[in-house]
Scaffold this active site. Sequence first.
Site, short mmCIF file in Angstrom:
data_model
loop_
_atom_site.label_atom_id
_atom_site.label_comp_id
_atom_site.label_asym_id
_atom_site.label_seq_id
_atom_site.Cartn_x
_atom_site.Cartn_y
_atom_site.Cartn_z
N GLY A 12 -26.52 -4.05 -23.23
CA GLY A 12 -26.39 -4.50 -21.84
C GLY A 12 -27.73 -4.55 -21.13
O GLY A 12 -27.83 -4.27 -19.94
N ALA A 13 -28.77 -4.97 -21.87
CA ALA A 13 -30.14 -4.90 -21.32
C ALA A 13 -30.63 -6.24 -20.76
O ALA A 13 -31.80 -6.40 -20.49
CB ALA A 13 -31.10 -4.39 -22.40
N VAL A 63 -20.39 -5.52 -27.03
CA VAL A 63 -20.10 -4.13 -27.38
C VAL A 63 -18.60 -3.83 -27.49
O VAL A 63 -18.22 -2.74 -27.92
CB VAL A 63 -20.74 -3.14 -26.38
N ASN A 89 -25.72 1.43 -22.89
CA ASN A 89 -25.81 1.18 -21.45
C ASN A 89 -24.80 0.14 -20.95
O ASN A 89 -24.41 0.18 -19.79
CB ASN A 89 -27.25 0.72 -21.14
N SER A 141 -21.25 8.16 -15.69
CA SER A 141 -21.34 7.88 -14.25
C SER A 141 -20.73 9.04 -13.47
O SER A 141 -19.82 9.73 -13.95
CB SER A 141 -20.56 6.61 -13.91
N TYR A 155 -12.57 2.13 -14.64
CA TYR A 155 -14.01 2.40 -14.77
C TYR A 155 -14.24 3.91 -14.81
O TYR A 155 -14.93 4.44 -15.70
CB TYR A 155 -14.76 1.76 -13.59
N ALA A 156 -13.63 4.64 -13.86
CA ALA A 156 -13.83 6.09 -13.80
C ALA A 156 -13.34 6.78 -15.07
O ALA A 156 -14.02 7.64 -15.63
CB ALA A 156 -13.11 6.66 -12.57
N ALA A 157 -12.14 6.36 -15.54
CA ALA A 157 -11.59 6.97 -16.76
C ALA A 157 -12.50 6.70 -17.95
O ALA A 157 -12.73 7.58 -18.79
CB ALA A 157 -10.18 6.43 -17.02
N LYS A 159 -15.68 6.30 -17.94
CA LYS A 159 -16.92 7.07 -17.83
C LYS A 159 -16.68 8.55 -18.13
O LYS A 159 -17.55 9.25 -18.67
CB LYS A 159 -17.55 6.85 -16.46
N1 NAD Z 1 -25.67 0.74 -10.92
C1 NAD Z 1 -25.28 1.99 -10.64
O1 NAD Z 1 -25.39 2.48 -9.52
C2 NAD Z 1 -24.69 2.83 -11.74
C3 NAD Z 1 -24.18 4.09 -11.42
C4 NAD Z 1 -23.62 4.87 -12.43
C5 NAD Z 1 -23.60 4.40 -13.73
N2 NAD Z 1 -24.11 3.18 -14.01
C6 NAD Z 1 -24.03 2.71 -15.39
O2 NAD Z 1 -25.29 2.19 -15.81
C7 NAD Z 1 -25.07 1.11 -16.72
C8 NAD Z 1 -25.81 -0.14 -16.23
O3 NAD Z 1 -25.37 -0.47 -14.92
P1 NAD Z 1 -25.93 -1.76 -14.14
O4 NAD Z 1 -25.82 -1.46 -12.71
O5 NAD Z 1 -27.22 -2.17 -14.71
O6 NAD Z 1 -24.78 -2.85 -14.53
P2 NAD Z 1 -24.87 -4.44 -14.56
O7 NAD Z 1 -23.47 -4.94 -14.37
O8 NAD Z 1 -25.94 -4.96 -13.66
O9 NAD Z 1 -25.35 -4.75 -16.04
C9 NAD Z 1 -24.49 -4.56 -17.13
C10 NAD Z 1 -24.99 -5.37 -18.34
O10 NAD Z 1 -24.04 -5.20 -19.39
C11 NAD Z 1 -23.74 -6.47 -19.95
N3 NAD Z 1 -22.41 -6.47 -20.54
C12 NAD Z 1 -21.20 -6.51 -19.91
N4 NAD Z 1 -20.21 -6.56 -20.82
C13 NAD Z 1 -20.80 -6.53 -22.04
C14 NAD Z 1 -20.32 -6.55 -23.37
N5 NAD Z 1 -19.00 -6.64 -23.65
N6 NAD Z 1 -21.21 -6.49 -24.38
C15 NAD Z 1 -22.54 -6.41 -24.12
N7 NAD Z 1 -23.06 -6.41 -22.89
C16 NAD Z 1 -22.20 -6.47 -21.85
C17 NAD Z 1 -23.87 -7.46 -18.81
O11 NAD Z 1 -24.09 -8.78 -19.28
C18 NAD Z 1 -25.08 -6.88 -18.04
O12 NAD Z 1 -26.30 -7.40 -18.53
C19 NAD Z 1 -23.56 0.95 -16.85
O13 NAD Z 1 -23.10 1.70 -17.95
C20 NAD Z 1 -23.05 1.55 -15.57
O14 NAD Z 1 -21.72 2.01 -15.66
C21 NAD Z 1 -24.65 2.37 -13.06
#
Ligand code: NAD
Length: 249
Positions: A12-13, A63, A89, A141, A155-157, A159
């Site tokens: 997810g980068a 993923v 991620n 999270s 989502y919560a479950a 995480k």
């Molecule tokens: N942003 C926050 O405040 C926050 C808080 C707590 C946890 N997180 C966690 O951090 C991580 C990143 O968050 P973010 O804000 O960058 O999210 P985001 O939605 O901006 O990015 C997520 C990325 O994952 C990719 N993705 C989605 N489904 C996919 C799949 N099936 N296979 C491969 N890639 C896939 C998307 O294309 C995207 O590039 C996540 O795990 C999120 O739950 C984020």
Amino acid sequence: MSEAAQTVLVTGAGQGLGALIAAQLHAAGWKVAVSDIDLTAAQAVAEALDASGDTACALALDVAHHASFETALAALRDRWGSVQALVNNAAVTVATPVMEIAPEEFQRVLSINAGSVFAGCQVFGRHFQDNGYGRIVNLASLAGQNGGTATGAHYAASKGAIATLTKVFARELGPSGITVNAIAPGPLDLPVVHRVVPAARMAAFLKNIPVGALGDPTYVAATVAHLLSPAAGFVTGATWDINGGLYLR
Ligand SMILES: NC(=O)c1ccc[n+]([C@@H]2O[C@H](COP(=O)([O-])OP(=O)(O)OC[C@H]3O[C@@H](n4cnc5c(N)ncnc54)[C@H](O)[C@@H]3O)[C@@H](O)[C@H]2O)c1
């Protein structure tokens, strides 16, 4: 082992936190595989890091599919020989009210967010076992600890499940020189949070955070790098809170 000798896959980068994690690890000397379901986005991130492809490459990795991790690992072994670290991620962030979540939507979110951590830890864990060394960091999270506020039950479950899987894999893989840890961020200064909390509600939202601000995602990325370092061998099975005081153990 120095960072310069190491290779890492980040899922997810293609944007957001994953892209920042990829950039920080690359700056620290890692060879970085930038993977995403959106290959074009992953390519843009990888090319910005190293257009020659020597130290950064893009991979299409959905993923939700266990087999995709096998394919990605095989591609990386062909390219760079072996892999030392994995950052799980990728996730979907959804906020459907609990009584309105269809069973299919629940399954989909669980399978992408938590199923991916299971698949990644199992597939890369086997490779790390063969090498006698590895580092895994899973993005959990705050929602998995407090049930979530701005995000949905699925989502919560998912995480919460990630924190538990982190413990199980830490215990299983520890004897092989592998650590498995999670990071549980609260709301970060990232597009996802600004989408869920519109500008008009942001001041009220921040009042509920003890430190009065959103989290800095580059600090989370630095924490990932810290947990992936060879020196972090005594930290495993942990979930590190980075939440501005929103959840106190
Ligand atoms: N942003 C926050 O405040 C926050 C808080 C707590 C946890 N997180 C966690 O951090 C991580 C990143 O968050 P973010 O804000 O960058 O999210 P985001 O939605 O901006 O990015 C997520 C990325 O994952 C990719 N993705 C989605 N489904 C996919 C799949 N099936 N296979 C491969 N890639 C896939 C998307 O294309 C995207 O590039 C996540 O795990 C999120 O739950 C984020």
